[in-house]
Design an enzyme around this catalytic site. Structure first.
Site, PDB file in Angstrom:
ATOM      1  N   ARG A 220      48.025  11.524  83.883  1.00 21.93           N
ATOM      2  CA  ARG A 220      47.385  11.910  82.621  1.00 21.93           C
ATOM      3  C   ARG A 220      46.034  11.213  82.536  1.00 21.93           C
ATOM      4  O   ARG A 220      45.966   9.971  82.590  1.00 21.93           O
ATOM      5  CB  ARG A 220      48.234  11.465  81.419  1.00 21.93           C
ATOM      6  N   GLU A 222      44.073   9.835  80.546  1.00 22.23           N
ATOM      7  CA  GLU A 222      43.910   9.261  79.207  1.00 22.23           C
ATOM      8  C   GLU A 222      42.556   8.557  79.172  1.00 22.23           C
ATOM      9  O   GLU A 222      42.295   7.685  79.977  1.00 22.23           O
ATOM     10  CB  GLU A 222      45.025   8.246  78.909  1.00 22.23           C
ATOM     11  N   ARG A 228      50.087   1.829  74.999  1.00 18.47           N
ATOM     12  CA  ARG A 228      51.262   2.660  75.319  1.00 18.47           C
ATOM     13  C   ARG A 228      50.978   3.799  76.305  1.00 18.47           C
ATOM     14  O   ARG A 228      51.869   4.581  76.616  1.00 18.47           O
ATOM     15  CB  ARG A 228      51.905   3.206  74.045  1.00 18.47           C
ATOM     16  N   HIS A 229      49.718   3.919  76.754  1.00 19.78           N
ATOM     17  CA  HIS A 229      49.383   5.012  77.679  1.00 19.78           C
ATOM     18  C   HIS A 229      48.963   4.496  79.046  1.00 19.78           C
ATOM     19  O   HIS A 229      48.162   3.577  79.144  1.00 19.78           O
ATOM     20  CB  HIS A 229      48.236   5.862  77.112  1.00 19.78           C
ATOM     21  N   GLU A 366      57.868   6.819  70.586  1.00 19.20           N
ATOM     22  CA  GLU A 366      58.350   8.023  71.283  1.00 19.20           C
ATOM     23  C   GLU A 366      58.580   7.706  72.752  1.00 19.20           C
ATOM     24  O   GLU A 366      57.701   7.197  73.428  1.00 19.20           O
ATOM     25  CB  GLU A 366      57.267   9.109  71.159  1.00 19.20           C
ATOM     26  N   SER A 369      60.001  13.727  74.968  1.00 16.88           N
ATOM     27  CA  SER A 369      59.757  15.014  74.306  1.00 16.88           C
ATOM     28  C   SER A 369      60.622  16.034  75.008  1.00 16.88           C
ATOM     29  O   SER A 369      60.782  15.963  76.231  1.00 16.88           O
ATOM     30  CB  SER A 369      58.314  15.480  74.482  1.00 16.88           C
ATOM     31  N   ARG A 417      57.738   3.590  79.263  1.00 13.42           N
ATOM     32  CA  ARG A 417      57.894   3.467  77.802  1.00 13.42           C
ATOM     33  C   ARG A 417      59.291   2.952  77.448  1.00 13.42           C
ATOM     34  O   ARG A 417      59.451   2.099  76.584  1.00 13.42           O
ATOM     35  CB  ARG A 417      57.714   4.826  77.128  1.00 13.42           C
TER      36      ARG A 417
HETATM   37  P1  AMO Z   1      55.168  14.616  76.938  1.00 14.12           P
HETATM   38  O1  AMO Z   1      53.777  14.937  77.293  1.00 14.12           O
HETATM   39  O2  AMO Z   1      55.439  14.326  75.489  1.00 14.12           O
HETATM   40  O3  AMO Z   1      56.146  15.805  77.330  1.00 14.12           O
HETATM   41  O4  AMO Z   1      55.666  13.399  77.806  1.00 14.12           O
HETATM   42  C1  AMO Z   1      57.025  13.020  77.824  1.00 14.12           C
HETATM   43  C2  AMO Z   1      57.172  11.511  77.755  1.00 14.12           C
HETATM   44  O5  AMO Z   1      56.375  10.885  78.752  1.00 14.12           O
HETATM   45  C3  AMO Z   1      55.883   9.646  78.286  1.00 14.12           C
HETATM   46  N1  AMO Z   1      54.415   9.656  78.338  1.00 14.12           N
HETATM   47  C4  AMO Z   1      53.662   8.627  78.782  1.00 14.12           C
HETATM   48  N2  AMO Z   1      53.991   7.397  79.225  1.00 14.12           N
HETATM   49  C5  AMO Z   1      53.000   6.578  79.619  1.00 14.12           C
HETATM   50  N3  AMO Z   1      51.686   6.920  79.589  1.00 14.12           N
HETATM   51  C6  AMO Z   1      51.309   8.151  79.162  1.00 14.12           C
HETATM   52  N4  AMO Z   1      50.018   8.476  79.191  1.00 14.12           N
HETATM   53  C7  AMO Z   1      52.312   9.061  78.725  1.00 14.12           C
HETATM   54  N5  AMO Z   1      52.300  10.323  78.251  1.00 14.12           N
HETATM   55  C8  AMO Z   1      53.582  10.667  78.030  1.00 14.12           C
HETATM   56  C9  AMO Z   1      56.411   9.463  76.886  1.00 14.12           C
HETATM   57  C10 AMO Z   1      56.666  10.892  76.455  1.00 14.12           C
HETATM   58  O6  AMO Z   1      57.647  10.973  75.454  1.00 14.12           O
HETATM   59  N6  AMO Z   1      56.841  18.465  79.707  1.00 14.12           N
HETATM   60  C11 AMO Z   1      57.091  17.664  78.528  1.00 14.12           C
HETATM   61  C12 AMO Z   1      58.523  17.203  78.500  1.00 14.12           C
HETATM   62  C13 AMO Z   1      59.527  18.320  78.312  1.00 14.12           C
HETATM   63  O7  AMO Z   1      59.448  19.019  77.278  1.00 14.12           O
HETATM   64  O8  AMO Z   1      60.373  18.485  79.205  1.00 14.12           O
HETATM   65  C14 AMO Z   1      56.171  16.446  78.538  1.00 14.12           C
HETATM   66  O9  AMO Z   1      55.666  16.033  79.556  1.00 14.12           O
HETATM   67  O10 AMO Z   1      57.605   8.715  76.980  1.00 14.12           O
END
Ligand code: AMO
Length: 443
Positions: A220, A222, A228-229, A366, A369, A417
């Site tokens: 990602r 970011e 948290r990211h 969170e 998702s 997370r």
């Molecule tokens: P989403 O984008 O909400 O959903 O990501 C799911 C989970 O991934 C973690 N997460 C992260 N952890 C660390 N750094 C980040 N930048 C980051 N972004 C997300 C979180 C989050 O809840 N495809 C959907 C999932 C699905 O519906 O199956 C998805 O990726 O814990």
């Protein structure tokens, strides 16, 4: 001719077998973690894969004599007699009375950070700069042993529920989650994208295996430096077909989390004890609709402006609320607004403004998702168009829908997370072995 049989003879006695060898001579291979020299004796802590073994040197035990080359971080083979060791709490421990030390390697330099104390005492950035060394500290390495346990529990549970493990490509033709946080890559002159999630592929495999899961890195882009990211994290995903409702997915996750927590308490007890981890008890997990959760937040918190999503303080508040009301560390928030969820999410037929989706909050953040996906071809194409996407660019994804898919859904759970909140860290980087963020791609 030498023949390889696949058998490696054991040349090191693990600490777990010391009791059986009480009073006998054994040999242990490990790294010299710490040396404390007294006037006529010394304590040497030997670090093995999962233990710190106390070895005691005294000229009384043998003719062997300590020499200056025996330094911390040397790899060594120590032979000695197993004896019981005195402990403050009266617990059963064993130590070695040293008969001999054979050095297997010696370090070229002393570590840049003190790693032989109970814990690493330096800034997070220094800790991360020297990660290959700081991870040798028992508390640091325990974090990632526990993380291994989480992945193992996830895998074990899903395998027991007839899921098939998959590996989807990480170099992709399109971003799976929309938004701007996708890394672009030059692929022989073409623009391609690093996988934001295995979403498109795990769905494609539902008509093949019905139930699939994947534990793998996702990327990602970011652009902010938050606690948290990460820019690369481990996503634990599953997708299951023939669901009757999206609550099937929440039930599967609850069962999975129960298994993970039980596994940590049993198989990872030494690390849980070392890090004093408060492992949550899960019987059931309460659920609240997004709209109702938002109302609670608006009533209790000031200055809430975004009515379509949660701010971190709202999630923190909901975490406390779930603890007070239900004595639960977890809370499912369901029925997020349609305009805030990705294109593959199924709208609620009873109220198309909301989706058959959920997030799981753990101690107010969170971690997951998930939700039900659109399986009907026309419905998916319509939704893409409504969101300004070009369905032609997703031709291969849409094969899923075009050639028949059962009702299905799944989720993504962020490993770092979950680890972060289980261990009570304020920053997700503590829970990433070699974190990647906007300022860090090394080590
Ligand atoms: P989403 O984008 O909400 O959903 O990501 C799911 C989970 O991934 C973690 N997460 C992260 N952890 C660390 N750094 C980040 N930048 C980051 N972004 C997300 C979180 C989050 O809840 N495809 C959907 C999932 C699905 O519906 O199956 C998805 O990726 O814990």
């Amino acid at each position: 001719m030498q023949e390889i049989t696949g058998f490696i003879p054991s040349t090191s006695t693990p600490y777990s077998e010391f009791k059986a060898h009480l009073g006998e001579e054994v040999t242990v291979k490990g790294t010299i973690h710490n040396i404390r020299e007294m006037s006529d004796f010394a304590f040497i802590l030997l670090r093995t894969a999962r233990d710190l073994i106390q070895c005691v040197y005294s000229p009384e035990f043998s003719d062997f004599r300590l020499s200056p080359e025996i330094a911390e971080q040397s790899a060594a083979k120590i032979t000695g007699k197993v004896v019981t060791s005195e402990t403050r709490d009266g617990s059963e421990r064993y130590e070695l009375q040293i008969h001999n030390i054979e050095l297997l390697s010696v370090p070229a330099d002393i570590p840049p950070v003190v790693i032989s104390k109970k814990q690493i005492n330096c800034d997070l950035s220094v800790n991360l700069d020297y990660r290959p060394v700081t991870l040798r500290n028992p508390k640091e390495r325990a974090i990632f042993k526990i993380q291994e346990g989480i992945q193992r529990g996830f895998r074990e549970y899903l395998q027991s529920q007839n899921f098939t493990e998959i590996h989807s490509p990480k170099i992709n033709f399109a971003g799976a989650e929309g938004g701007t946080n996708v890394f672009k890559l030059d692929y022989f002159g073409k623009t391609v994208y690093l996988a934001q999630s295995p979403q498109l592929y795990k769905q494609a495999l539902v008509p093949v295996y019905e139930r699939v899961f994947e534990i793998a890195p996702v990327f990602r882009a970011e652009h902010h430096d938050t606690s948290r990211h990460l820019n690369e994290y481990i996503s634990m995903d599953f997708e299951m077909g023939f669901i009757d409702s999206f609550t099937d997915i929440m039930n599967m996750e609850t069962g999975c989390l129960k298994h993970i927590m039980n596994l940590l308490k049993t198989e990872y007890a030494p690390e849980i004890e070392l890090l004093k981890v408060n492992v949550p008890e899960i019987t059931s997990i309460p659920c609240i609709r997004f709209k109702d959760a938002k109302e609670l937040c608006v009533k209790k918190l000031k200055n809430i402006t975004d009515m379509k999503d949660f701010e971190p303080e709202e999630e923190a508040f909901l975490g406390k609320w779930a603890k007070q009301q239900y004595n639960s560390d977890f809370l499912f928030v369901t029925h997020y607004l349609s305009k805030k969820r990705p294109f593959y999410t199924m709208d609620d037929p009873e109220d198309p403004e909301v989706t058959l989706s959920f997030d799981l909050l753990f101690r107010g953040i969170e971690i997951t998702s998930g939700g039900q996906r659109i399986h009907d071809y026309n419905m998916q194409v319509e939704k893409m168009k409504k969101l300004g996407m070009n369905p032609d660019e997703f031709e291969t994804y849409l094969m899923l829908h075009k050639y028949g898919a059962p009702p299905h859904g799944g989720l993504g759970l962020g490993l770092e997370r979950l680890t972060m909140h289980l261990l009570g860290f304020k920053n997700v980087r503590y829970a990433a072995m070699f974190p990647r963020d906007i300022n860090r791609v090394s080590p």
